[in-house]
Design a protein around this motif. Structure first.
Motif, PDB file in Angstrom:
ATOM      1  N   GLY A  17      60.727  22.543 -28.939  1.00 22.35           N
ATOM      2  CA  GLY A  17      59.825  21.439 -28.633  1.00 22.35           C
ATOM      3  C   GLY A  17      58.405  21.768 -29.034  1.00 22.35           C
ATOM      4  N   THR A  18      57.690  20.775 -29.492  1.00 20.46           N
ATOM      5  CA  THR A  18      56.380  21.017 -30.097  1.00 20.46           C
ATOM      6  C   THR A  18      55.229  20.984 -29.096  1.00 20.46           C
ATOM      7  N   LEU A  19      54.185  21.705 -29.469  1.00 23.46           N
ATOM      8  CA  LEU A  19      52.892  21.643 -28.800  1.00 23.46           C
ATOM      9  C   LEU A  19      51.867  21.223 -29.843  1.00 23.46           C
ATOM     10  N   ASP A  20      50.968  20.325 -29.480  1.00 23.76           N
ATOM     11  CA  ASP A  20      49.918  19.910 -30.405  1.00 23.76           C
ATOM     12  C   ASP A  20      49.068  21.111 -30.822  1.00 23.76           C
ATOM     13  N   PRO A  21      48.458  21.072 -32.020  1.00 18.82           N
ATOM     14  CA  PRO A  21      47.571  22.168 -32.435  1.00 18.82           C
ATOM     15  C   PRO A  21      46.466  22.468 -31.431  1.00 18.82           C
ATOM     16  N   LEU A  22      45.945  21.432 -30.745  1.00 18.71           N
ATOM     17  CA  LEU A  22      44.871  21.655 -29.775  1.00 18.71           C
ATOM     18  C   LEU A  22      45.370  22.212 -28.445  1.00 18.71           C
ATOM     19  N   ALA A  23      46.694  22.239 -28.263  1.00 19.17           N
ATOM     20  CA  ALA A  23      47.270  22.754 -27.017  1.00 19.17           C
ATOM     21  C   ALA A  23      47.643  24.220 -27.172  1.00 19.17           C
ATOM     22  N   THR A  24      47.635  24.938 -26.053  1.00 17.67           N
ATOM     23  CA  THR A  24      48.039  26.343 -26.026  1.00 17.67           C
ATOM     24  C   THR A  24      49.142  26.506 -24.984  1.00 17.67           C
TER      25      THR A  24
ATOM     26  N   ASP B  83      65.116  19.655 -23.259  1.00 17.43           N
ATOM     27  CA  ASP B  83      65.315  18.742 -22.136  1.00 17.43           C
ATOM     28  C   ASP B  83      64.715  19.253 -20.824  1.00 17.43           C
ATOM     29  N   ALA B  84      64.130  20.447 -20.835  1.00 14.89           N
ATOM     30  CA  ALA B  84      63.636  21.047 -19.598  1.00 14.89           C
ATOM     31  C   ALA B  84      62.339  20.396 -19.134  1.00 14.89           C
ATOM     32  N   ASP B  85      62.086  20.460 -17.813  1.00 14.57           N
ATOM     33  CA  ASP B  85      60.795  20.032 -17.280  1.00 14.57           C
ATOM     34  C   ASP B  85      59.694  20.927 -17.845  1.00 14.57           C
ATOM     35  N   LYS B  86      58.493  20.364 -17.965  1.00 10.96           N
ATOM     36  CA  LYS B  86      57.352  21.112 -18.497  1.00 10.96           C
ATOM     37  C   LYS B  86      56.205  21.080 -17.484  1.00 10.96           C
ATOM     38  N   GLY B  87      55.444  22.159 -17.449  1.00  9.57           N
ATOM     39  CA  GLY B  87      54.252  22.217 -16.619  1.00  9.57           C
ATOM     40  C   GLY B  87      53.016  22.364 -17.488  1.00  9.57           C
TER      41      GLY B  87
ATOM     42  N   VAL C 264      50.186  19.370 -13.735  1.00 14.35           N
ATOM     43  CA  VAL C 264      51.324  18.459 -13.670  1.00 14.35           C
ATOM     44  C   VAL C 264      52.612  19.199 -14.007  1.00 14.35           C
ATOM     45  N   LEU C 265      53.675  18.828 -13.312  1.00 14.08           N
ATOM     46  CA  LEU C 265      55.036  19.220 -13.656  1.00 14.08           C
ATOM     47  C   LEU C 265      55.770  17.922 -13.944  1.00 14.08           C
ATOM     48  N   CYS C 266      56.327  17.797 -15.155  1.00 10.07           N
ATOM     49  CA  CYS C 266      56.853  16.497 -15.579  1.00 10.07           C
ATOM     50  C   CYS C 266      58.158  16.642 -16.348  1.00 10.07           C
ATOM     51  N   SER C 267      58.858  15.533 -16.457  1.00  7.89           N
ATOM     52  CA  SER C 267      60.123  15.512 -17.186  1.00  7.89           C
ATOM     53  C   SER C 267      59.871  15.519 -18.679  1.00  7.89           C
ATOM     54  N   LYS C 268      60.926  15.759 -19.434  1.00 10.38           N
ATOM     55  CA  LYS C 268      60.819  15.734 -20.897  1.00 10.38           C
ATOM     56  C   LYS C 268      60.331  14.353 -21.344  1.00 10.38           C
TER      57      LYS C 268
ATOM     58  N   ARG D 224      46.926  23.088 -21.740  1.00 12.90           N
ATOM     59  CA  ARG D 224      47.649  24.363 -21.752  1.00 12.90           C
ATOM     60  C   ARG D 224      48.994  24.174 -21.059  1.00 12.90           C
ATOM     61  N   ARG D 225      50.079  24.487 -21.776  1.00 19.44           N
ATOM     62  CA  ARG D 225      51.406  24.416 -21.152  1.00 19.44           C
ATOM     63  C   ARG D 225      51.617  25.690 -20.348  1.00 19.44           C
ATOM     64  N   THR D 226      51.912  25.530 -19.075  1.00 24.14           N
ATOM     65  CA  THR D 226      52.050  26.669 -18.179  1.00 24.14           C
ATOM     66  C   THR D 226      53.493  27.054 -17.917  1.00 24.14           C
ATOM     67  N   ARG D 227      54.419  26.145 -18.214  1.00 24.39           N
ATOM     68  CA  ARG D 227      55.834  26.483 -18.045  1.00 24.39           C
ATOM     69  C   ARG D 227      56.717  25.508 -18.797  1.00 24.39           C
TER      70      ARG D 227
END
Length: 321
Positions: A48-55, A74-78, A183-187, A212-215
């Motif tokens: 799954g992708t992260l935008d260039p501005l995201a870490t 399909d996993a939840d993301k934080g 935030v913790l959110c669904s796919k 920033r993606r934390t999980r």
């Protein structure tokens, strides 16, 4: 003076998972290709992708692990994000042009008001996908239309915000008012869209100034390694950053087969045993101890899913010897 030809990188079979802390400025694929080159790996993919501005957390899959990468799409993301209030942009983040501005009354952003917004956006919500996204219409990504100045109709999508918090950040610049969002959110959740919708609910507009993606799933930021840290290792030690392929199957029930049944399972044959029904099963051989693949159990019957090849299994065993 002629320049000597650059030596080709000798690729090798690499199997496992790297939990990367993706840096700002690189696309997910650029980060993947960089780590693939550092490990001299033959085959790689990301979850799954992260935008260039995201870490932040970006699981990279190598070799046999690519067969199970879909599980983490399909996993939840934080995420931890910074919302800049008082302006909207064409992209929903700092990269876009400002499309509207409004005055922000900092004193009105009380904990009670922020909590009311949190309650409004927690649970099942509907989001309109942004034009600057990789979603496709008629075979073309939406961002391609957006860059051409064309806005196309998009259908709202149902997503779930499992946890959400907002905090007013200390004032560092009188002209800037920012909120920290966790935030913790669904796919399928667009944090940029969530930021814009929160800005609209506050009546002043907003866009992301940091993300920033934390999980992702059970993988957390504290487990991740940077590209710089991998680069700093001698080539002979770089494969040590890999986690085992079965790391991706941590939430699967485990079934272990003897040598006879393991061979039959790997050939695609169903096995019958005293197993409880389940949709997610990781199947292992007992001797030599090795992951064989995934399956599901229906009416006590073990039905093969994604299987490792005998060559992949042998290569993994050799890498551990």
């Amino acid at each position: 003076m002629t320049t000597a030809p650059r030596a080709r990188v000798q690729r090798r079979p690499v199997h496992g998972v790297v939990l990367l802390d993706k840096p700002i400025g690189l696309s997910s694929n650029q980060a993947l290709q960089k780590v693939k080159w550092l490990l001299r790996a033959e085959k790689a993919g990301h979850t799954g992708t992260l935008d260039p501005l995201a870490t932040g957390v970006l699981p990279l899959c190598f070799g046999a692990a690519t067969k199970f990468s879909q599980l983490h799409l399909d996993a939840d993301k934080g995420y931890r994000a910074v919302l800049r209030l008082g302006a909207t942009t064409s992209t929903g983040d700092l990269e876009g042009e400002i499309t509207s501005t409004a005055e922000v009354d900092r004193s009105a952003l009380t904990p009670e008001r922020l909590q009311a917004v949190v309650a409004r956006f927690t649970g099942p919500i509907s989001q309109l996908p942004p034009m600057y996204s990789a979603l496709k219409k008629d075979g073309k990504a939406l961002y391609e239309y957006a860059r051409a100045g064309i806005e196309v109709e998009r259908a709202p999508r149902a997503v779930t915000i499992r946890e959400l918090s907002l905090r007013l950040l200390p004032e560092s610049d009188p002209a800037t008012v920012e909120l920290e969002l966790q935030v913790l959110c669904s796919k399928g959740t667009y944090v940029r869209t969530l930021a814009e919708d929160i800005g609209q609910a506050l009546g002043c507009g907003a866009h992301l100034s940091a993300l920033r993606r934390t999980r992702t799933g059970e993988f957390e930021l504290s487990q991740c390694i940077s590209i710089e840290a991998i680069e700093a290792l001698p080539d002979s030690e770089r494969l040590g950053v890999l986690l085992p392929v079965e790391t991706l199957l941590a939430r699967h029930a485990r079934v272990t087969l003897d040598e006879h049944n393991a061979g039959r399972f790997l050939s695609g044959m169903r096995r019958r045993g005293p197993w409880a029904d389940g949709a997610q099963v990781a199947v292992h051989a007992d001797h030599p101890a090795a992951l064989l693949g995934t399956a599901h159990v229906e009416a006590g019957e073990l039905i093969p899913g994604r299987l490792l090849s005998p060559i992949e299994i042998q290569q993994i065993l050799e890498s551990h010897s």
